[in-house]
Design an enzyme around this catalytic site. Structure first.
Site, mmCIF file in Angstrom:
data_model
loop_
_atom_site.group_PDB
_atom_site.id
_atom_site.type_symbol
_atom_site.label_atom_id
_atom_site.label_comp_id
_atom_site.label_asym_id
_atom_site.label_seq_id
_atom_site.Cartn_x
_atom_site.Cartn_y
_atom_site.Cartn_z
ATOM 1 N N GLY A 54 0.734 -1.297 -0.011
ATOM 2 C CA GLY A 54 -0.026 -0.023 0.128
ATOM 3 C C GLY A 54 0.925 1.153 -0.128
ATOM 4 O O GLY A 54 2.231 1.152 0.319
ATOM 5 N N CYS A 81 4.931 -6.186 1.869
ATOM 6 C CA CYS A 81 5.438 -4.787 1.928
ATOM 7 C C CYS A 81 4.733 -4.208 2.905
ATOM 8 O O CYS A 81 5.261 -4.188 4.072
ATOM 9 C CB CYS A 81 5.234 -4.234 0.415
ATOM 10 S SG CYS A 81 6.219 -3.068 0.022
ATOM 11 N N TYR A 82 3.702 -3.350 2.461
ATOM 12 C CA TYR A 82 3.115 -2.531 3.525
ATOM 13 C C TYR A 82 2.640 -3.367 4.526
ATOM 14 O O TYR A 82 2.671 -3.040 5.869
ATOM 15 C CB TYR A 82 1.803 -1.614 2.978
ATOM 16 C CG TYR A 82 1.200 -0.655 4.059
ATOM 17 C CD1 TYR A 82 1.993 0.622 4.418
ATOM 18 C CD2 TYR A 82 0.161 -1.342 4.633
ATOM 19 C CE1 TYR A 82 1.092 1.445 5.283
ATOM 20 C CE2 TYR A 82 -0.299 -0.207 5.457
ATOM 21 C CZ TYR A 82 0.031 1.029 5.954
ATOM 22 O OH TYR A 82 -0.627 1.636 6.766
ATOM 23 N N HIS A 168 7.517 -7.960 -3.179
ATOM 24 C CA HIS A 168 6.166 -8.315 -3.925
ATOM 25 C C HIS A 168 6.460 -9.865 -4.448
ATOM 26 O O HIS A 168 6.823 -9.920 -5.545
ATOM 27 C CB HIS A 168 5.847 -7.502 -4.767
ATOM 28 C CG HIS A 168 5.429 -6.256 -4.378
ATOM 29 N ND1 HIS A 168 4.239 -5.829 -3.765
ATOM 30 C CD2 HIS A 168 6.315 -5.225 -3.877
ATOM 31 C CE1 HIS A 168 4.142 -4.778 -3.207
ATOM 32 N NE2 HIS A 168 5.315 -4.115 -3.324
ATOM 33 N N GLU A 170 3.937 -11.511 -5.216
ATOM 34 C CA GLU A 170 2.948 -11.987 -6.482
ATOM 35 C C GLU A 170 3.436 -11.311 -7.797
ATOM 36 O O GLU A 170 2.768 -11.809 -8.985
ATOM 37 C CB GLU A 170 1.633 -10.941 -5.888
ATOM 38 C CG GLU A 170 1.709 -9.499 -6.295
ATOM 39 C CD GLU A 170 2.467 -8.684 -4.985
ATOM 40 O OE1 GLU A 170 3.285 -9.338 -4.305
ATOM 41 O OE2 GLU A 170 2.055 -7.637 -4.986
ATOM 42 N N SER A 222 -24.907 -14.097 -24.942
ATOM 43 C CA SER A 222 -24.153 -13.197 -25.761
ATOM 44 C C SER A 222 -23.290 -13.741 -26.811
ATOM 45 O O SER A 222 -22.762 -13.122 -27.816
ATOM 46 C CB SER A 222 -23.427 -12.149 -25.104
ATOM 47 O OG SER A 222 -22.180 -12.595 -24.477
ATOM 48 N N GLY A 223 -23.136 -15.140 -26.615
ATOM 49 C CA GLY A 223 -21.849 -15.584 -27.439
ATOM 50 C C GLY A 223 -20.617 -15.475 -26.707
ATOM 51 O O GLY A 223 -19.903 -16.321 -27.249
ATOM 52 N N GLY A 224 -20.501 -14.694 -25.995
ATOM 53 C CA GLY A 224 -19.343 -14.627 -25.247
ATOM 54 C C GLY A 224 -18.854 -15.782 -24.267
ATOM 55 O O GLY A 224 -19.679 -16.456 -24.001
ATOM 56 N N VAL A 225 -17.871 -15.690 -23.689
ATOM 57 C CA VAL A 225 -17.153 -16.719 -22.708
ATOM 58 C C VAL A 225 -18.130 -16.761 -21.447
ATOM 59 O O VAL A 225 -18.592 -17.771 -21.186
ATOM 60 C CB VAL A 225 -15.705 -16.502 -22.390
ATOM 61 C CG1 VAL A 225 -15.134 -17.925 -21.649
ATOM 62 C CG2 VAL A 225 -14.901 -16.358 -23.744
ATOM 63 N N ASP A 226 -18.136 -15.667 -20.793
ATOM 64 C CA ASP A 226 -18.972 -15.411 -19.635
ATOM 65 C C ASP A 226 -20.069 -16.241 -19.666
ATOM 66 O O ASP A 226 -20.634 -16.994 -18.843
ATOM 67 C CB ASP A 226 -18.822 -13.886 -19.162
ATOM 68 C CG ASP A 226 -17.444 -13.331 -18.947
ATOM 69 O OD1 ASP A 226 -16.486 -14.196 -19.362
ATOM 70 O OD2 ASP A 226 -17.300 -12.108 -18.871
ATOM 71 N N SER A 227 -21.181 -15.347 -20.470
ATOM 72 C CA SER A 227 -22.680 -15.906 -20.510
ATOM 73 C C SER A 227 -22.761 -17.489 -20.767
ATOM 74 O O SER A 227 -23.403 -17.995 -20.360
ATOM 75 C CB SER A 227 -23.449 -15.084 -21.273
ATOM 76 O OG SER A 227 -23.112 -15.262 -22.515
ATOM 77 N N SER A 228 -21.599 -17.632 -21.708
ATOM 78 C CA SER A 228 -21.875 -19.179 -22.024
ATOM 79 C C SER A 228 -21.382 -20.278 -21.208
ATOM 80 O O SER A 228 -22.110 -21.276 -21.061
ATOM 81 C CB SER A 228 -20.821 -19.515 -23.497
ATOM 82 O OG SER A 228 -20.890 -18.849 -24.527
ATOM 83 N N LYS A 369 -11.356 -14.223 -15.213
ATOM 84 C CA LYS A 369 -11.769 -14.676 -16.348
ATOM 85 C C LYS A 369 -11.008 -16.024 -16.457
ATOM 86 O O LYS A 369 -11.391 -16.882 -17.446
ATOM 87 C CB LYS A 369 -11.132 -13.705 -17.222
ATOM 88 C CG LYS A 369 -11.481 -13.946 -18.871
ATOM 89 C CD LYS A 369 -12.754 -13.040 -19.154
ATOM 90 C CE LYS A 369 -13.170 -13.204 -20.567
ATOM 91 N NZ LYS A 369 -14.426 -12.381 -20.625
HETATM 92 N N1 GLN Z 1 4.547 2.645 1.347
HETATM 93 C C1 GLN Z 1 5.415 1.808 2.028
HETATM 94 C C2 GLN Z 1 6.872 2.015 1.713
HETATM 95 O O1 GLN Z 1 7.064 2.913 0.932
HETATM 96 C C3 GLN Z 1 5.057 0.501 1.528
HETATM 97 C C4 GLN Z 1 5.156 0.405 0.039
HETATM 98 C C5 GLN Z 1 4.348 -0.977 -0.632
HETATM 99 O O2 GLN Z 1 3.522 -1.714 -0.159
HETATM 100 N N2 GLN Z 1 4.841 -1.142 -2.031
HETATM 101 O O3 GLN Z 1 7.634 1.496 2.245
#
Ligand code: GLN
Length: 514
Positions: A54, A81-82, A168, A170, A222-228, A369
């Site tokens: 964050g 991180c945050y 991070h 992720e 609709s023919g699209g993936v979601d509704s199908s 998706k």
């Molecule tokens: N704001 C916090 C920092 O600068 C955390 C940043 C983050 O979560 N990417 O260290």
């Protein structure tokens, strides 16, 4: 869904991505806002909690915090991180601005054994983005890694099932991110990888049966993936209690109606009723050039047509439920509460009149998706449908710049069919998220064809690559493919004497031209 891994969103750029990574590890996960109370979170009986990154500084006034009650409840927690900093602060550690920031690829050095890092290398590359750092880990934690700008870059306390990292995990740029996340889920939190396509289908089918009982259900295909996929799930659950309506608004691409009526219906056995409303749509669109007005007209006519079909069907059978292919990102976004700018009016089946009140069945509400696609394949839907590029409701109506009429639709349909066929033949369909082919109906360009002057219309190719349509980049298609598409279009489509390529990212350009 029971026992989710809750991702607490501290305003991260990647909160949804974290949930997706957890799901990739076959564990169900949902995003929740950071102002949700600890009691509320705990009432969901979370299997684990992940605290996201964050923008705030944990010591800043009004910065979102982690309620200690979460740790006291004994839920496994992973801070990123945050989230890592907030966790350190809540448990008695120290977070400071050391003057050492790290942004981007950073070398991480491990120290000693770690359940979180497992067998990953001693030195590895991770993605960092921070100004603050944890300088003292809370009591009971072992510091397991450091970097040049963060002496405490990771810690864990496996007895309390807690861990955190400054980087991070992720994002794809963190080399062993998914492995580290999996170690947290399986080896620290003790979860099993049991959330699979089969388990999702079973769970949804049971849920739909419970909701619908022996009542009748309607779905706008609709023919699209979601509704199908949504309709296929409902059909698996309640069989011929489901009727689908497919509105042919005359703005479809070549072969689409046939695909829905023949392929889809015959594979699934679903009762699909087509309403041919092309006359009605085209006369409502006559003379209209403004994109927003086009979208509104198409939306309005769609509702009218669907409403009439629903009324007719309701007279025939008593319908109480309406299927919608709402996806998880829509749910998160509308729950976010922040007023996002209305860039384009979206077209859907909302806004039905009061007397046509249906309860909604939304079997894809918890899915992304890519998960919808996996489930579609598992349900036996053809790859061509499951991997179909998104094709927004207003269809070719917003891919013709200027007035929409039959002639222009025919021209665009022919050009679009060529572009799609060549992309598929090159085996690049899945590398492209969406591939609008746009006819500049109000623009003319001079050409020379067969030694004679022509004055035709340009076509724009707009292939884009994206993860989720929120941002996109233009696809770097091979030159020889582009050349084949261009040659075929100008040779085979009479009105077109020029083919151009759109090389704009989103932002600033939206994916569709209108
Ligand atoms: N704001 C916090 C920092 O600068 C955390 C940043 C983050 O979560 N990417 O260290």
């Amino acid at each position: 869904m029971k026992n989710p891994v809750l991702v607490v969103d501290f305003g991260a750029q990647y909160a949804q991505l974290i949930a997706r990574r957890v799901r990739e590890a076959k564990v169900y996960s949902e995003v929740v806002p950071s102002d949700m109370s600890a009691a509320h979170m705990l009432s969901r009986e979370p299997a684990a909690i992940i605290l996201s990154g964050g923008p705030a500084s944990v010591y800043a006034q009004g910065a979102p915090q982690v309620d200690k009650a979460i740790f006291e409840a004994g839920v496994p927690v992973f801070g990123m991180c945050y989230g890592f900093q907030a966790m350190a602060k809540a448990l008695g550690g120290t977070v400071e601005q050391t003057g050492l920031s790290e942004f981007g690829g950073t070398q991480l050095d491990r120290s000693g054994p770690s359940v979180l890092f497992g067998q990953t290398p001693q030195a590895q590359s991770v993605w960092m983005s921070h100004n603050d750092s944890v300088t003292v880990a809370p009591d009971g934690f072992t510091v397991t890694a450091s970097s040049a700008g963060a002496t405490v870059a990771a810690f864990e306390d496996t007895t309390r099932r807690l861990a955190g990292v400054q980087f991070h995990p992720e994002v794809g740029h963190t080399d062993f991110g998914q492995e580290i996340l999996s170690h947290f889920l399986y080896d620290i939190a003790g979860l099993a990888p049991s959330w699979t396509a089969d388990s999702i289908i079973d769970e949804q089918v049971a849920k739909i049966r419970q909701q619908v009982g022996d009542k009748k259900v309607l779905c706008a295909l609709s023919g699209g993936v979601d509704s199908s996929v949504a309709a296929a799930l409902v059909h698996k659950a309640v069989g011929d209690q489901l009727t689908c309506v497919f509105v042919d608004h005359g703005l479809l691409r070549a072969g689409e109606r046939e695909q829905v009526e023949k392929d889809y219906a015959s594979i699934t056995g679903i009762d699909v009723r087509t309403v041919d409303a092309s006359e009605q749509f085209l006369s409502a669109l006559a003379g209209v050039t403004d994109p927003e007005q086009k979208r509104k007209i198409i939306g309005r006519e769609f509702i009218r047509t669907f409403e009439k079909a629903a009324r007719d069907l309701s007279a025939e059978k008593d319908i109480e439920f309406l299927v919608q292919g709402t996806l998880y990102p829509d749910v998160v976004e509308s729950g976010g509460g922040t007023g996002t700018a209305n860039i384009k009016s979206h077209h859907n089946v909302g806004g039905l009149p009061e007397d046509l009140k249906f309860d909604l069945v939304e079997p894809l509400r918890t899915l992304f998706k890519d998960e919808v696609r996996t489930i579609g394949l598992q349900l036996g839907l053809p790859e061509s449908l499951v991997w179909r590029h998104p094709f927004p409701g207003p269809g070719l109506g917003i891919r013709i710049i200027g007035e929409v009429n039959r002639e222009r639709l025919e021209t665009l349909r022919a050009a679009d069919a060529i572009a799609r066929a060549e992309l598929t033949a090159a085996g690049l369909e899945r590398d492209v998220w969406q591939f609008p082919v746009v006819l500049l109906g109000d623009v003319r360009s001079v050409g020379v064809q067969g030694d004679g002057r022509t004055y035709g219309h340009p076509i724009v190719l707009r292939p884009v690559s994206s993860e989720d349509a929120m941002t996109a980049d233009w696809s770097r298609l091979p030159y020889d493919l582009l050349s084949r598409i261009s040659t075929r279009i100008t040779n085979e489509v009479r009105e077109v004497n020029r083919v151009t390529l759109d090389i704009t990212s989103k932002p600033p350009g939206t994916i569709e031209w209108e």
